[in-house]
Design an enzyme around this catalytic site. Structure first.
Site, PDB file in Angstrom:
ATOM      1  CB  SER A  45      -0.940   0.015   1.211  1.00 16.54           C
ATOM      2  OG  SER A  45      -0.220  -0.227   2.403  1.00 16.54           O
ATOM      3  CG  ASP A  83       2.270  -6.631   1.268  1.00 17.08           C
ATOM      4  OD1 ASP A  83       1.907  -7.826   1.383  1.00 17.08           O
ATOM      5  OD2 ASP A  83       1.468  -5.678   1.273  1.00 17.08           O
ATOM      6  CE  LYS A 113      -0.208  -8.242   3.608  1.00 11.72           C
ATOM      7  NZ  LYS A 113      -0.731  -8.178   2.230  1.00 11.72           N
ATOM      8  CD  GLU A 115      -2.461  -8.523  -2.417  1.00 19.85           C
ATOM      9  OE1 GLU A 115      -3.164  -8.638  -3.450  1.00 19.85           O
ATOM     10  OE2 GLU A 115      -2.123  -7.423  -1.946  1.00 19.85           O
ATOM     11  CD  GLU A 182      -7.664  -5.334   1.734  1.00 28.61           C
ATOM     12  OE1 GLU A 182      -6.546  -5.873   1.677  1.00 28.61           O
ATOM     13  OE2 GLU A 182      -7.886  -4.181   1.313  1.00 28.61           O
TER      14      GLU A 182
HETATM   15  O1  KIV Z   1      -0.516  -3.397   1.617  1.00 23.67           O
HETATM   16  C1  KIV Z   1      -1.232  -3.302   2.633  1.00 23.67           C
HETATM   17  O2  KIV Z   1      -1.272  -2.286   3.328  1.00 23.67           O
HETATM   18  C2  KIV Z   1      -2.065  -4.446   2.980  1.00 23.67           C
HETATM   19  C3  KIV Z   1      -3.088  -4.227   4.045  1.00 23.67           C
HETATM   20  C4  KIV Z   1      -4.245  -3.544   3.449  1.00 23.67           C
HETATM   21  C5  KIV Z   1      -3.446  -5.481   4.726  1.00 23.67           C
HETATM   22  O3  KIV Z   1      -1.935  -5.476   2.409  1.00 23.67           O
END
Ligand code: KIV
Length: 281
Positions: A45, A83, A113, A115, A182
């Site tokens: 994000s 991420d 993390k 997706e 989410e």
């Molecule tokens: O990238 C991010 O901030 C996220 C959150 C919305 C969980 O993946």
């Protein structure tokens, strides 16, 4: 207390909620950490909050590493999750393992993390087999915004709800230590949280999750242009910052800043040699 995958799991087992926030820089990480937040997500994000893109898709590995390193330097006790950016794990298993390894090795974070649900379980298995903890992310997955046709709630109706539940079970089975839900309907999130042994962390997924995550800028009220329904604003920092910037500009223009208190007056130059300098030049 230092947060780890083990302490986060223990929190679920003891019914203690996990507080997680996104964060992208050193000074904010220090504040988040000092506040006792359990986990920090260096989310992609940052493409939107820090770089001004309209989606997370343009974010690169190199950019994630720069932001991630800064956060890790500021986080003493919070567990830092990185991420994996769009197209850093989808193409192949070696690509996924290599990039997960880079994120850990080059930032010092504790986990990655990625997706997706059942479809990314081969990647989750391969990364976990390399000794890297993986947090999964299911429901509305922003990297698939074009496939979803927008940022939309997932899991509405029986078929979709079953699919989200099956994704949750699949990522747990593949070895994920935690899963972000989410934009999932609250009763479905509560059911998933009951079915899984690993913690669920919700964003727009109701109170039944084992923890919550919010984007730092959203909860601090730094952007008035777009406020998702699931965001609660804990401050109005955007207004406060704009007011501070405007006051500074006005004081600079009026010659009111700096005052003597903001200058090195005690070490100031002697008038005699200043006069000499004035003459010499
Ligand atoms: O990238 C991010 O901030 C996220 C959150 C919305 C969980 O993946």
């Amino acid at each position: 207390m230092k947060n780890t995958v083990a302490t986060l799991l223990a929190m679920k087992q003891q019914g203690e909620k996990i507080a997680m926030l996104t964060c992208y820089d050193y000074s904010t990480a220090r504040l988040v950490d000092a506040a006792g937040i359990n986990a920090i997500l260096v989310g992609d994000s940052l493409g939107m909050t820090m770089q001004g893109y309209t989606t997370t898709l343009p974010v690169t590995m190199e950019e994630m590493i720069i932001y991630g390193r800064s956060v890790v330097r500021g986080a003493q006790d919070a567990f830092v999750v990185m991420d994996m950016p769009f197209m850093s794990y989808q193409a192949s298993l070696p690509q996924a393992v290599e990039n997960a390894g880079r994120l850990i090795k080059e930032t010092g974070a504790g986990a990655v993390k990625l997706e997706g649900g059942a479809v990314v379980t081969p990647q989750i298995r391969a990364i976990v087999a390399a000794g890297i903890p993986v947090c999964a992310h299911i429901g509305m997955t922003p990297q698939s915004v074009n496939a979803f046709g927008g940022f939309k709630v997932q899991g509405k109706g029986e078929d979709q709800a079953r699919a989200v539940l099956e994704d949750a079970l699949a990522v747990e089975d593949a070895g994920a230590f935690m899963v972000v839900l989410e934009c999932v309907p609250p009763k479905l999130s509560a059911l998933i949280s009951k079915k899984l042994a690993i913690p669920t962390v919700g964003i727009g997924a109701g109170a039944g999750c084992d923890g919550q995550v919010l984007v730092c800028q959203d909860m601090l009220g730094m952007d008035d242009d777009f406020v998702p329904k699931f965001v609660k604003r804990y401050a109005a920092l955007g207004d406060a910052m704009t007011r501070a910037f405007a006051t500074y500009a006005a004081e600079v223009k009026a010659g009111e800043f700096p005052e003597d208190a903001h200058a090195y007056t005690k070490s100031d130059c002697d008038d005699n040699y200043l006069t000499q300098l004035d003459d010499d030049y």
